[in-house]
Scaffold this motif. Structure first.
Motif, PDB file in Angstrom:
ATOM      1  N   ARG A  29       0.823  -1.206   0.000  1.00 13.27           N
ATOM      2  CA  ARG A  29       0.000   0.000   0.000  1.00 13.27           C
ATOM      3  C   ARG A  29       0.860   1.261   0.000  1.00 13.27           C
ATOM      4  NH1 ARG A  29      -4.293  -1.934   4.573  1.00 13.27           N
ATOM      5  NH2 ARG A  29      -5.679  -3.090   3.217  1.00 13.27           N
ATOM      6  N   THR A  30       1.972   1.228   0.743  1.00 14.47           N
ATOM      7  CA  THR A  30       2.869   2.378   0.804  1.00 14.47           C
ATOM      8  C   THR A  30       3.428   2.689  -0.574  1.00 14.47           C
ATOM      9  OG1 THR A  30       3.466   1.842   3.078  1.00 14.47           O
ATOM     10  CG2 THR A  30       4.958   3.293   1.874  1.00 14.47           C
ATOM     11  N   GLN A  31       3.849   1.658  -1.295  1.00 13.75           N
ATOM     12  CA  GLN A  31       4.409   1.863  -2.629  1.00 13.75           C
ATOM     13  C   GLN A  31       3.346   2.383  -3.598  1.00 13.75           C
ATOM     14  OE1 GLN A  31       7.566   1.873  -3.317  1.00 13.75           O
ATOM     15  NE2 GLN A  31       7.975   1.289  -1.208  1.00 13.75           N
ATOM     16  N   ILE A  32       2.127   1.870  -3.477  1.00 18.15           N
ATOM     17  CA  ILE A  32       1.037   2.333  -4.345  1.00 18.15           C
ATOM     18  C   ILE A  32       0.769   3.814  -4.086  1.00 18.15           C
ATOM     19  CG2 ILE A  32      -1.444   2.139  -4.765  1.00 18.15           C
ATOM     20  CD1 ILE A  32      -1.099  -0.909  -4.291  1.00 18.15           C
ATOM     21  N   LYS A  33       0.738   4.201  -2.821  1.00 21.94           N
ATOM     22  CA  LYS A  33       0.491   5.601  -2.478  1.00 21.94           C
ATOM     23  C   LYS A  33       1.623   6.496  -2.993  1.00 21.94           C
ATOM     24  CE  LYS A  33      -2.265   4.659   1.601  1.00 21.94           C
ATOM     25  NZ  LYS A  33      -2.288   4.605   3.066  1.00 21.94           N
ATOM     26  N   ARG A  34       2.844   5.996  -2.935  1.00 21.83           N
ATOM     27  CA  ARG A  34       3.995   6.761  -3.418  1.00 21.83           C
ATOM     28  C   ARG A  34       3.851   7.046  -4.920  1.00 21.83           C
ATOM     29  NH1 ARG A  34       9.040   4.311  -1.105  1.00 21.83           N
ATOM     30  NH2 ARG A  34       8.297   5.452   0.693  1.00 21.83           N
ATOM     31  N   VAL A  35       3.455   6.022  -5.677  1.00 20.28           N
ATOM     32  CA  VAL A  35       3.261   6.199  -7.120  1.00 20.28           C
ATOM     33  C   VAL A  35       2.124   7.185  -7.375  1.00 20.28           C
ATOM     34  CG1 VAL A  35       2.606   5.041  -9.265  1.00 20.28           C
ATOM     35  CG2 VAL A  35       4.161   3.912  -7.691  1.00 20.28           C
ATOM     36  N   ALA A  50       9.228   4.198  -9.518  1.00 19.52           N
ATOM     37  CA  ALA A  50       8.362   3.921  -8.365  1.00 19.52           C
ATOM     38  C   ALA A  50       7.309   2.886  -8.743  1.00 19.52           C
ATOM     39  CB  ALA A  50       7.703   5.212  -7.879  1.00 19.52           C
ATOM     40  N   LEU A  51       6.820   2.953  -9.983  1.00 21.61           N
ATOM     41  CA  LEU A  51       5.844   1.972 -10.467  1.00 21.61           C
ATOM     42  C   LEU A  51       6.466   0.579 -10.492  1.00 21.61           C
ATOM     43  CD1 LEU A  51       3.114   1.219 -11.780  1.00 21.61           C
ATOM     44  CD2 LEU A  51       4.203   1.681 -13.979  1.00 21.61           C
ATOM     45  N   LYS A  69      -5.057 -12.731  -6.645  1.00 21.92           N
ATOM     46  CA  LYS A  69      -4.363 -12.489  -7.907  1.00 21.92           C
ATOM     47  C   LYS A  69      -5.065 -11.427  -8.747  1.00 21.92           C
ATOM     48  CE  LYS A  69      -2.587 -15.037 -11.867  1.00 21.92           C
ATOM     49  NZ  LYS A  69      -2.529 -16.337 -12.535  1.00 21.92           N
ATOM     50  N   ASN A  70      -6.382 -11.516  -8.865  1.00 17.91           N
ATOM     51  CA  ASN A  70      -7.126 -10.547  -9.681  1.00 17.91           C
ATOM     52  C   ASN A  70      -7.040  -9.142  -9.094  1.00 17.91           C
ATOM     53  OD1 ASN A  70      -7.846 -12.675 -11.265  1.00 17.91           O
ATOM     54  ND2 ASN A  70      -9.963 -12.786 -10.577  1.00 17.91           N
ATOM     55  N   ASN A  71      -7.087  -9.054  -7.777  1.00 11.12           N
ATOM     56  CA  ASN A  71      -6.987  -7.765  -7.097  1.00 11.12           C
ATOM     57  C   ASN A  71      -5.632  -7.120  -7.395  1.00 11.12           C
ATOM     58  OD1 ASN A  71      -6.896  -5.625  -5.335  1.00 11.12           O
ATOM     59  ND2 ASN A  71      -7.407  -6.794  -3.512  1.00 11.12           N
ATOM     60  N   GLY A  72      -4.570  -7.887  -7.243  1.00  7.61           N
ATOM     61  CA  GLY A  72      -3.235  -7.373  -7.504  1.00  7.61           C
ATOM     62  C   GLY A  72      -3.060  -6.964  -8.956  1.00  7.61           C
ATOM     63  N   ASN A  73      -3.550  -7.791  -9.872  1.00  2.00           N
ATOM     64  CA  ASN A  73      -3.430  -7.469 -11.292  1.00  2.00           C
ATOM     65  C   ASN A  73      -4.217  -6.217 -11.649  1.00  2.00           C
ATOM     66  OD1 ASN A  73      -1.750  -9.628 -11.748  1.00  2.00           O
ATOM     67  ND2 ASN A  73      -3.391 -10.990 -12.408  1.00  2.00           N
ATOM     68  N   ARG A  74      -5.368  -6.036 -11.024  1.00  2.00           N
ATOM     69  CA  ARG A  74      -6.175  -4.836 -11.266  1.00  2.00           C
ATOM     70  C   ARG A  74      -5.423  -3.589 -10.797  1.00  2.00           C
ATOM     71  NH1 ARG A  74     -10.414  -6.003  -8.303  1.00  2.00           N
ATOM     72  NH2 ARG A  74      -9.782  -4.725  -6.550  1.00  2.00           N
ATOM     73  N   GLN A  75      -4.805  -3.677  -9.620  1.00  2.00           N
ATOM     74  CA  GLN A  75      -4.057  -2.532  -9.089  1.00  2.00           C
ATOM     75  C   GLN A  75      -2.877  -2.191  -9.991  1.00  2.00           C
ATOM     76  OE1 GLN A  75      -3.109  -3.736  -5.093  1.00  2.00           O
ATOM     77  NE2 GLN A  75      -5.038  -2.963  -4.282  1.00  2.00           N
ATOM     78  N   LYS A  76      -2.158  -3.217 -10.445  1.00  2.00           N
ATOM     79  CA  LYS A  76      -1.016  -2.985 -11.341  1.00  2.00           C
ATOM     80  C   LYS A  76      -1.479  -2.336 -12.637  1.00  2.00           C
ATOM     81  CE  LYS A  76       0.543  -7.219 -11.457  1.00  2.00           C
ATOM     82  NZ  LYS A  76       1.373  -8.409 -11.695  1.00  2.00           N
ATOM     83  N   SER A  77      -2.582  -2.821 -13.179  1.00  2.00           N
ATOM     84  CA  SER A  77      -3.099  -2.300 -14.432  1.00  2.00           C
ATOM     85  C   SER A  77      -3.490  -0.827 -14.302  1.00  2.00           C
ATOM     86  CB  SER A  77      -4.302  -3.129 -14.869  1.00  2.00           C
ATOM     87  OG  SER A  77      -4.900  -2.586 -16.002  1.00  2.00           O
ATOM     88  N   ARG A  78      -4.190  -0.492 -13.243  1.00  2.00           N
ATOM     89  CA  ARG A  78      -4.644   0.886 -13.052  1.00  2.00           C
ATOM     90  C   ARG A  78      -3.467   1.838 -12.861  1.00  2.00           C
ATOM     91  NH1 ARG A  78      -9.901  -0.008  -9.078  1.00  2.00           N
ATOM     92  NH2 ARG A  78     -11.259  -0.846 -10.697  1.00  2.00           N
ATOM     93  N   LEU A  79      -2.482   1.422 -12.070  1.00  2.00           N
ATOM     94  CA  LEU A  79      -1.311   2.273 -11.856  1.00  2.00           C
ATOM     95  C   LEU A  79      -0.539   2.469 -13.157  1.00  2.00           C
ATOM     96  CD1 LEU A  79       0.197   1.084  -8.453  1.00  2.00           C
ATOM     97  CD2 LEU A  79      -0.835   3.278  -8.953  1.00  2.00           C
ATOM     98  N   THR A  80      -0.355   1.382 -13.900  1.00  2.00           N
ATOM     99  CA  THR A  80       0.388   1.454 -15.156  1.00  2.00           C
ATOM    100  C   THR A  80      -0.310   2.376 -16.142  1.00  2.00           C
ATOM    101  OG1 THR A  80       1.160  -0.801 -14.802  1.00  2.00           O
ATOM    102  CG2 THR A  80       1.391   0.081 -17.012  1.00  2.00           C
ATOM    103  N   LYS A  81      -1.637   2.268 -16.211  1.00  2.00           N
ATOM    104  CA  LYS A  81      -2.401   3.124 -17.121  1.00  2.00           C
ATOM    105  C   LYS A  81      -2.213   4.597 -16.753  1.00  2.00           C
ATOM    106  CE  LYS A  81      -6.689   1.861 -17.895  1.00  2.00           C
ATOM    107  NZ  LYS A  81      -8.159   1.770 -17.755  1.00  2.00           N
TER     108      LYS A  81
END
Length: 88
Positions: A29-35, A50-51, A69-81
């Motif tokens: 969560r910390t890394q996601i917030k940083r991005v 950071a991504l 797995k789906n939750n993590g992949n969704r988070q990665k996808s949204r951040l990358t977009k």
């Protein structure tokens, strides 16, 4: 409270695993917030590394079974977009 020896051990094991899972989830969560902060500041140069770190943390949490797995992949996808839109 558990009276049987194996049940007492199980309580200890569960507590230890719970603490470890919290640590993985917190790091993720910390890394996601940083991005997200870098995206908000429109700092594409620093957002990409950071991504990469955030994706590593999310993958590790998936591997450990902390998040689905789906939750993590969704988070990665949204951040990358978001980061890709920032660079364009």
């Amino acid at each position: 409270m558990a009276n049987i020896k194996s049940a007492i051990k199980r309580v200890d094991t569960n507590r230890t695993k719970h603490d470890q899972n919290l640590q993985f989830k917190s790091d993720m969560r910390t890394q996601i917030k940083r991005v997200e902060k870098l995206i908000e500041a429109k700092d594409a140069e620093n957002a990409k590394p950071a991504l990469n770190l955030a994706v590593k943390k999310i993958d590790k949490a998936i591997q450990k079974g902390v998040v689905h797995k789906n939750n993590g992949n969704r988070q990665k996808s949204r951040l990358t977009k978001k980061v890709n839109q920032l660079g364009a």
